[in-house]
Design a protein around this motif. Structure first.
Motif, PDB file in Angstrom:
ATOM      1  N   ILE A   1       0.845  -1.192   0.000  1.00 32.77           N
ATOM      2  CA  ILE A   1       0.000   0.000   0.000  1.00 32.77           C
ATOM      3  C   ILE A   1       0.882   1.244   0.000  1.00 32.77           C
ATOM      4  CG2 ILE A   1      -1.760   1.312   1.236  1.00 32.77           C
ATOM      5  CD1 ILE A   1      -2.761  -1.313   2.420  1.00 32.77           C
ATOM      6  N   ASN A   2       0.769   2.022  -1.063  1.00 35.66           N
ATOM      7  CA  ASN A   2       1.496   3.277  -1.220  1.00 35.66           C
ATOM      8  C   ASN A   2       0.533   4.396  -0.836  1.00 35.66           C
ATOM      9  OD1 ASN A   2       3.615   4.989  -1.955  1.00 35.66           O
ATOM     10  ND2 ASN A   2       3.011   5.043  -4.109  1.00 35.66           N
ATOM     11  N   ALA A   3       0.700   4.923   0.375  1.00 36.68           N
ATOM     12  CA  ALA A   3      -0.211   5.957   0.877  1.00 36.68           C
ATOM     13  C   ALA A   3       0.204   7.302   0.308  1.00 36.68           C
ATOM     14  CB  ALA A   3      -0.187   5.992   2.392  1.00 36.68           C
ATOM     15  N   ARG A   4      -0.631   7.841  -0.548  1.00 36.80           N
ATOM     16  CA  ARG A   4      -0.349   9.151  -1.142  1.00 36.80           C
ATOM     17  C   ARG A   4      -0.952  10.252  -0.294  1.00 36.80           C
ATOM     18  NH1 ARG A   4      -2.092  11.347  -7.211  1.00 36.80           N
ATOM     19  NH2 ARG A   4      -2.770  13.404  -6.494  1.00 36.80           N
ATOM     20  N   THR A   5      -0.133  11.248   0.020  1.00 37.38           N
ATOM     21  CA  THR A   5      -0.647  12.433   0.695  1.00 37.38           C
ATOM     22  C   THR A   5      -0.469  13.643  -0.203  1.00 37.38           C
ATOM     23  OG1 THR A   5      -0.563  13.829   2.659  1.00 37.38           O
ATOM     24  CG2 THR A   5       1.529  12.840   1.957  1.00 37.38           C
ATOM     25  N   ASP A   6      -1.526  14.405  -0.353  1.00 36.95           N
ATOM     26  CA  ASP A   6      -1.530  15.556  -1.254  1.00 36.95           C
ATOM     27  C   ASP A   6      -1.318  16.876  -0.513  1.00 36.95           C
ATOM     28  OD1 ASP A   6      -1.802  14.028  -3.508  1.00 36.95           O
ATOM     29  OD2 ASP A   6      -3.974  14.154  -3.577  1.00 36.95           O
ATOM     30  N   THR A   7      -0.593  16.810   0.589  1.00 37.40           N
ATOM     31  CA  THR A   7      -0.335  18.021   1.372  1.00 37.40           C
ATOM     32  C   THR A   7       0.425  19.077   0.572  1.00 37.40           C
ATOM     33  OG1 THR A   7       1.612  16.899   2.283  1.00 37.40           O
ATOM     34  CG2 THR A   7      -0.388  16.909   3.632  1.00 37.40           C
TER      35      THR A   7
ATOM     36  N   LYS B   1       3.044   9.283   9.796  1.00 40.29           N
ATOM     37  CA  LYS B   1       3.026   8.420  10.987  1.00 40.29           C
ATOM     38  C   LYS B   1       1.661   7.756  11.154  1.00 40.29           C
ATOM     39  CE  LYS B   1       6.560  11.052  13.523  1.00 40.29           C
ATOM     40  NZ  LYS B   1       6.945  11.939  12.408  1.00 40.29           N
ATOM     41  N   MET B   2       0.596   8.508  10.930  1.00 37.93           N
ATOM     42  CA  MET B   2      -0.742   7.940  11.057  1.00 37.93           C
ATOM     43  C   MET B   2      -0.982   6.863  10.009  1.00 37.93           C
ATOM     44  SD  MET B   2      -2.887  11.452  11.790  1.00 37.93           S
ATOM     45  CE  MET B   2      -4.478  10.631  11.990  1.00 37.93           C
ATOM     46  N   TYR B   3      -0.516   7.114   8.799  1.00 40.52           N
ATOM     47  CA  TYR B   3      -0.730   6.165   7.709  1.00 40.52           C
ATOM     48  C   TYR B   3       0.102   4.897   7.909  1.00 40.52           C
ATOM     49  CZ  TYR B   3      -2.871  10.262   5.474  1.00 40.52           C
ATOM     50  OH  TYR B   3      -3.657  11.367   5.194  1.00 40.52           O
ATOM     51  N   ALA B   4       1.300   5.066   8.450  1.00 37.23           N
ATOM     52  CA  ALA B   4       2.125   3.899   8.761  1.00 37.23           C
ATOM     53  C   ALA B   4       1.443   3.036   9.815  1.00 37.23           C
ATOM     54  CB  ALA B   4       3.504   4.345   9.246  1.00 37.23           C
TER      55      ALA B   4
END
Length: 249
Positions: A143-149, A163-166
């Protein structure tokens, strides 16, 4: 032929050592071309897949069409396939079940909808749903969690989201929109997950990104856009001047 879990383990292992370099594909033909060029895995671009269906990105393609496209891509190549599933098409578990059935062994899952950054807790639930679906199917999904920040939100919250996504079960952190070496180095240092960046003209080279500690490098829809731009240019030239210079390599 490799089993699906063997492909999943291959994909996971490719994030160790040298960066995993992914020229993104948009259909079965482009996937085969990219594999023939030497790619060790195939990543899809949701924008490119949408354009190949004649619709816009971000909501133009539905779950059924996306899964059907991925089934053709997986059947066309022998290397692991990781799929861009946007934010899960409103049904993360159902989408993950569909792409796993198609043969996919990795997914990009993004934390924005309609170009608006979601609350991180919303994305935590998406990641948990994706992991639960994969566990139920017996597949070691990457799972590659993409963040668009860096695209739509507050850049200062990137590492907190990481950290939350991990903790929710993600394996890799994808931060599109970052090209500065100093910022990339900070993200590599501070992220609990291996870092994926998206590159293009003006970004550091693959070698430079490797020195910074980046684990995964992708192009997004850049190759797709270039291919369709060439098609438009060549078609206009043929239909106007009747010449073919755009096709001269």
């Amino acid at each position: 032929m490799s089993t699906q879990n063997e492909l999943a383990r291959q994909l996971r292992a490719l994030h160790e050592g040298q960066p995993l370099v992914l020229p993104n594909a948009w259909d079965a033909g482009s996937a085969r071309a990219i594999e023939a060029a030497g790619a060790k895995a195939i990543a899809t671009t949701s924008a490119g897949v949408a354009w190949a269906h004649g619709v816009d990105d971000a909501g133009g393609l539905d779950q059924e069409s996306a899964v059907a496209a991925l089934r053709l891509i997986c059947a066309a190549v022998s290397v692991p396939v990781t799929a861009d599933i946007e934010a899960g098409y409103g049904d993360v578990a159902g989408t993950v079940n569909g792409v796993l059935e198609a043969g996919v062994v990795g997914v990009n899952l993004e934390d924005s909808t309609g170009r608006v950054l979601d609350d991180p807790l919303v994305h935590v639930e998406r990641i948990k749903a994706a992991r639960a679906a994969a566990v139920a199917a017996g597949i070691e999904l990457v799972i590659n969690a993409r963040t668009d920040t860096y695209l739509f939100g507050d850049k200062t919250g990137t590492l907190e989201r990481a950290k939350m996504y991990a903790d929710a079960g993600a394996d890799v952190l994808f931060v599109p929109g970052v090209v500065g070496a100093a910022t990339i180095a900070e993200l590599v240092e501070g992220s609990p997950l291996p870092l994926n960046v998206m590159v293009g003209p003006g970004a550091p080279t693959v070698g430079e990104l490797a020195e910074l500690g980046v684990a995964r490098i992708s192009l997004g829809p850049a190759i797709t856009g270039a291919a369709y731009a060439l098609a438009t240019t060549a078609a206009k030239e043929l239909l106007t001047s009747g010449t073919y210079e755009a096709l001269v390599s």
